[in-house]
Enzyme design. Sequence first.
Site, PDB file in Angstrom:
ATOM      1  N   HIS A 121      -5.678  -5.933   4.317  1.00  0.00           N
ATOM      2  CA  HIS A 121      -4.565  -5.006   4.026  1.00  0.00           C
ATOM      3  C   HIS A 121      -3.948  -4.858   5.330  1.00  0.00           C
ATOM      4  CE1 HIS A 121      -5.867  -2.691   0.466  1.00  0.00           C
ATOM      5  NE2 HIS A 121      -6.814  -3.642   0.533  1.00  0.00           N
ATOM      6  N   CYS A 136       0.910  -1.369  -0.012  1.00  0.00           N
ATOM      7  CA  CYS A 136       0.008   0.126  -0.101  1.00  0.00           C
ATOM      8  C   CYS A 136       0.775   1.199  -0.151  1.00  0.00           C
ATOM      9  CB  CYS A 136      -1.133   0.052   1.086  1.00  0.00           C
ATOM     10  SG  CYS A 136      -0.678   0.844   2.785  1.00  0.00           S
ATOM     11  N   GLU A 137       0.349   2.169  -0.943  1.00  0.00           N
ATOM     12  CA  GLU A 137       1.081   3.373  -1.066  1.00  0.00           C
ATOM     13  C   GLU A 137       1.135   4.390  -0.005  1.00  0.00           C
ATOM     14  OE1 GLU A 137      -0.171   4.731  -4.607  1.00  0.00           O
ATOM     15  OE2 GLU A 137      -1.793   5.885  -3.898  1.00  0.00           O
ATOM     16  N   CYS A 160      -2.077  -2.690   6.538  1.00  0.00           N
ATOM     17  CA  CYS A 160      -2.410  -1.462   7.345  1.00  0.00           C
ATOM     18  C   CYS A 160      -3.483  -1.274   8.092  1.00  0.00           C
ATOM     19  CB  CYS A 160      -2.403  -0.140   6.463  1.00  0.00           C
ATOM     20  SG  CYS A 160      -3.464  -0.009   5.193  1.00  0.00           S
ATOM     21  N   HIS A 167       1.036   3.258   3.463  1.00  0.00           N
ATOM     22  CA  HIS A 167       1.846   3.184   4.710  1.00  0.00           C
ATOM     23  C   HIS A 167       2.959   2.096   4.566  1.00  0.00           C
ATOM     24  CE1 HIS A 167      -2.341   3.738   6.045  1.00  0.00           C
ATOM     25  NE2 HIS A 167      -1.719   4.466   6.763  1.00  0.00           N
TER      26      HIS A 167
HETATM   27 ZN    ZN Z   1      -2.392   1.430   4.009  1.00  0.00          ZN
END
Ligand code: ZN
Length: 190
Positions: free
Chosen positions: A148, A79-80, A150, A82
Amino acid sequence: MSTREQAVAAVETLVRYIEGDNGDFREGLERTPERVIESFDEIFSGYRGDAEQILKATFNGEGYDGIVLLKDIEFHSTCEHHLQPFNGSVHIAYIPIENIVGISKLARIVELHARRLQNQERITKSIADDLETFLAPLGCAVIIEAQHGCMRCRGVKKQNSVMTTSAMRGVFFDKSEARSELLQLIYGNK
Ligand code: ZN
């Protein structure tokens, strides 16, 4: 210093930040910055690929006009927001007008987009865009289900939530019958 050497040095700085600045770079961490950058070369190899290169070799479908579906294509992305991993599976379908493509190419197009700094929505859309551009199908569809990092290990800490995104194009967007048949093939009678 080359960009790569700078990147290795940056990871070293991050490790010192994580461990607290006590000046001690212990044995287990010695090659960690180098290893992290090596793993980045693989995790982010999507920047060196090209959709046209992957999808240009099409075949004549000899009149086949049904759904072509490759489901449960596993993927790992980052993920861009985190730099946390997110992963899950992709289902890709299209109905050819003329062009079909080797099935492994569908998996490679997933890798091309997943192995970058990403969000799930963009991967979904990019794959659908590539299929439309290079196969010119009657319709194409991309569904991604992912968990995800994050969400799992920081912030709201929800372990089992699954995010689903979909792009329906052409006949899969226009005709509910086509969409129903596709969802039946993917999920059965759930
Ligand atoms: Zn994230």
